[in-house]
Write a protein that holds these residues in place. Structure first.
Motif, short mmCIF file in Angstrom:
data_model
loop_
_atom_site.label_atom_id
_atom_site.label_comp_id
_atom_site.label_asym_id
_atom_site.label_seq_id
_atom_site.Cartn_x
_atom_site.Cartn_y
_atom_site.Cartn_z
N ALA A 434 0.84 -1.19 0.00
CA ALA A 434 0.00 0.00 0.00
C ALA A 434 0.88 1.25 0.00
O ALA A 434 0.59 2.23 -0.71
CB ALA A 434 -0.93 0.00 1.22
N ALA A 435 1.96 1.20 0.78
CA ALA A 435 2.88 2.34 0.84
C ALA A 435 3.58 2.54 -0.51
O ALA A 435 3.75 3.69 -0.98
CB ALA A 435 3.92 2.12 1.93
N ILE A 436 3.97 1.46 -1.15
CA ILE A 436 4.61 1.55 -2.47
C ILE A 436 3.64 2.16 -3.48
O ILE A 436 3.99 3.05 -4.27
CB ILE A 436 5.08 0.16 -2.94
N ALA A 437 2.39 1.69 -3.46
CA ALA A 437 1.39 2.18 -4.41
C ALA A 437 1.09 3.66 -4.17
O ALA A 437 0.97 4.44 -5.12
CB ALA A 437 0.10 1.36 -4.28
N LEU A 438 0.98 4.06 -2.91
CA LEU A 438 0.69 5.46 -2.59
C LEU A 438 1.86 6.36 -2.99
O LEU A 438 1.66 7.46 -3.53
CB LEU A 438 0.40 5.61 -1.09
N THR A 439 3.07 5.89 -2.75
CA THR A 439 4.26 6.66 -3.16
C THR A 439 4.28 6.85 -4.67
O THR A 439 4.59 7.95 -5.16
CB THR A 439 5.55 5.94 -2.70
N ALA A 440 3.96 5.79 -5.40
CA ALA A 440 3.94 5.87 -6.87
C ALA A 440 2.86 6.85 -7.34
O ALA A 440 3.07 7.62 -8.28
CB ALA A 440 3.70 4.49 -7.47
N ALA A 441 1.69 6.83 -6.69
CA ALA A 441 0.59 7.71 -7.08
C ALA A 441 0.96 9.18 -6.86
O ALA A 441 0.74 10.04 -7.73
CB ALA A 441 -0.67 7.36 -6.29
N ILE A 442 1.53 9.47 -5.69
CA ILE A 442 1.94 10.85 -5.40
C ILE A 442 3.06 11.28 -6.35
O ILE A 442 3.08 12.41 -6.84
CB ILE A 442 2.40 10.97 -3.93
N SER A 443 3.97 10.35 -6.63
CA SER A 443 5.07 10.65 -7.54
C SER A 443 4.57 10.99 -8.94
O SER A 443 5.14 11.84 -9.63
CB SER A 443 6.05 9.47 -7.61
N LEU A 444 3.50 10.32 -9.36
CA LEU A 444 2.94 10.59 -10.69
C LEU A 444 2.36 12.01 -10.76
O LEU A 444 2.49 12.68 -11.79
CB LEU A 444 1.87 9.55 -11.03
N ILE A 445 1.74 12.46 -9.68
CA ILE A 445 1.22 13.83 -9.64
C ILE A 445 2.37 14.83 -9.76
O ILE A 445 2.32 15.79 -10.54
CB ILE A 445 0.43 14.08 -8.35
N ILE A 446 3.43 14.60 -8.98
CA ILE A 446 4.60 15.48 -9.02
C ILE A 446 5.22 15.46 -10.41
O ILE A 446 5.60 16.51 -10.97
CB ILE A 446 5.63 15.06 -7.95
N TYR A 447 5.32 14.26 -10.98
CA TYR A 447 5.88 14.10 -12.33
C TYR A 447 5.11 14.93 -13.33
O TYR A 447 5.70 15.64 -14.17
CB TYR A 447 5.84 12.62 -12.70
N GLY A 448 3.79 14.87 -13.25
CA GLY A 448 2.96 15.62 -14.19
C GLY A 448 3.18 17.12 -14.09
O GLY A 448 3.26 17.83 -15.10
N LYS A 449 3.28 17.61 -12.84
CA LYS A 449 3.50 19.05 -12.64
C LYS A 449 4.87 19.48 -13.15
O LYS A 449 5.04 20.56 -13.73
CB LYS A 449 3.35 19.39 -11.15
N VAL A 450 5.87 18.64 -12.93
CA VAL A 450 7.23 18.97 -13.37
C VAL A 450 7.32 19.04 -14.89
O VAL A 450 7.89 19.99 -15.45
CB VAL A 450 8.25 17.96 -12.81
#
Length: 461
Positions: A434-450
């Motif tokens: 669950a922690a891995i999945a949540l980290t990946a989800a948040i990272s995807l949001i950051i990736y999109g903004k960058v």
């Protein structure tokens, strides 16, 4: 309908039928591969996870290279090689336990008893056998899809790939379904005999290729190994693409637990009467039922938005899988069937995983192609599945460690009570994912903004 189906060539139908047979063979074995490695050959959870992870990873990494070879030697020759190797490999998985028993390392006549196997290097003969299957399977991934593309026209190509996708899921469903009856009739030895079923499926496919496959695909076409290697280097040094691959790897690490963790977890926690192979079938069923609807619903949204929705479903999936351990241990009676709470929540978790896949997978390739350099989308898409290579090795490896730590093999303990104490926090496994999945989800949001900011800067220049 039938008139439309007549528009496809014999090579098209042969390719799709052998794809169904190959998927049935593969999923019948792969859904229980970690159980086979541990219960039949005596590997630890960590060893079984690493062997399975490298095997799965190779199946995703090799097709680009074996696909180039297939272009050179022709599709029919490639399929002959593929199904010959697969038949030999699956037969090897079936005959290896018999060979080990014949030299006195194990006794399969009653309850499986290891009489020297755990200390012997002979069981590592499994590695070359799995390499044979891995190489054979890598040809299939590129050649069958290549045949569908070559043997269809612009008018019927979409329908052709729809038929192909249906065959893949029918094969996956049927292969997983046969495991339960084998276990009910043979116990753990069913994990051995499933390999003979897979051998039969690939032999039938081999015979069909010999007599019925005549493709218009000619050898000598396609990319060279030098071009493929050059493209791989470009992808590895493309920060935007490699970051996307690493983020999506988080999603697939959780998705791979359907095969890495789930079978052992439910049998140990819900009892030997559980049916992990049937639970796994929830995944293709939900994908088939939802992927078209989800894709249409997300049509007006960006690929990144759709992928982000799916990524945030994945932590919920892992939490659902963990929550089965929160309830009482007794089966819940639904009238026509009784089922353990862990099994119920596992099914719900698998359904959520499948729903997340419907949001992510169709749009990932689209988004990946957008990020690839203009004019090189096709070449780069050959490596879009590098995430599956990484997630197989990392996901299966982590699974083995977590199982041994939180949900160990009951046979390692002298009493049931001792095992219950050792596995009281078994559900913690799913918190990690669950922690891995949540980290990946948040990272995807950051990736999109960058990348939005980078693109905005580039447009100003």
């Amino acid at each position: 309908m039938f008139n439309r189906l007549k528009g496809f060539t014999r090579a098209f139908w042969t390719a799709n039928i052998v794809e169904l047979l190959e998927r049935g063979a593969y999923y019948g074995v792969f859904i229980v591969i970690t159980l086979y490695l541990s219960r039949i050959l005596g590997f630890t959870d960590v060893e079984a996870g690493l062997i399975s992870g490298v095997f799965s990873g190779g199946l995703y990494l090799l097709p680009t290279f074996t696909g180039a070879l297939a272009d050179k030697i022709g599709f029919k020759n490639s399929l002959l090689i593929a199904f010959t190797l697969l038949s030999l490999g699956y037969f090897g998985l079936g005959i290896l336990p018999t060979a080990l028993e014949s030299i006195g390392l194990v006794d399969y006549s009653g309850d499986i008893t290891f009489t020297g196997l755990l200390e012997s290097s002979q069981r590592w003969a499994i590695v070359p056998i799995m390499i044979i299957i891995m190489i054979g399977g890598s040809f299939i991934k590129s050649v069958i899809t290549g045949t569908v593309a070559k043997e269809t026209t612009e008018e019927n190509r979409a329908q052709g790939f729809s038929i192909f996708y249906m065959m893949v899921n029918i094969g996956a469903f049927s292969g997983k379904t046969i495991v339960k009856p084998l276990r009910d009739s043979m116990g753990d030895k069913g994990f051995v005999y499933i390999n003979y079923f897979s051998t039969a499926m690939t032999l039938i496919a081999l015979i069909m290729i010999i007599f019925f496959y005549k493709s218009s695909k000619h050898q000598g076409e396609g990319k060279t190994f030098k071009e493929i290697w050059s493209a791989l280097i470009k992808v590895l040094f493309n920060g935007r693409l490699i970051t996307l691959i690493l983020i999506i790897t988080g999603f697939w690490m959780v998705q791979h637990q359907l095969y890495a963790t789930m079978p052992k977890y439910v049998l140990r926690m819900a009892g030997e009467g559980a049916s992990p192979s049937w639970y796994a079938n929830v995944n293709p069923l939900i994908v088939v039922l939802t992927v078209t609807f989800v894709t249409r619903m997300m049509a007006s949204k960006t690929p990144l938005f759709s992928m982000t929705v799916g990524m945030f479903i994945m932590p919920l999936s892992a939490i659902a899988m963990a929550s089965g351990n929160w309830f009482s241990s007794g089966d819940i009676d639904f009238g026509i069937i009784s089922i353990h709470p862990i099994a119920i929540m596992m099914i719900i978790g698998i359904a959520l995983q499948a729903l997340a896949e419907s949001f992510i997978s169709p749009r990932y390739l689209q988004f990946f192609s957008i990020q690839a350099p203009k004019g090189e989308e096709g070449l780069y898409l050959g490596f879009s599945h590098l995430h599956s290579f990484l997630s197989s090795i990392l996901g299966f490896g982590l699974s083995g460690y977590l199982l041994s730590k939180y949900c160990p093999e009951p046979k390692l303990f002298e009493t049931r009570e001792a095992w219950e104490i050792a596995s009281v926090n078994a559900h913690y496994i799913w918190y990690y994912f669950a922690a891995i999945a949540l980290t990946a989800a948040i990272s995807l949001i950051i990736y999109g903004k960058v990348i939005d900011r980078l693109d905005a800067k580039a447009n100003k220049l």
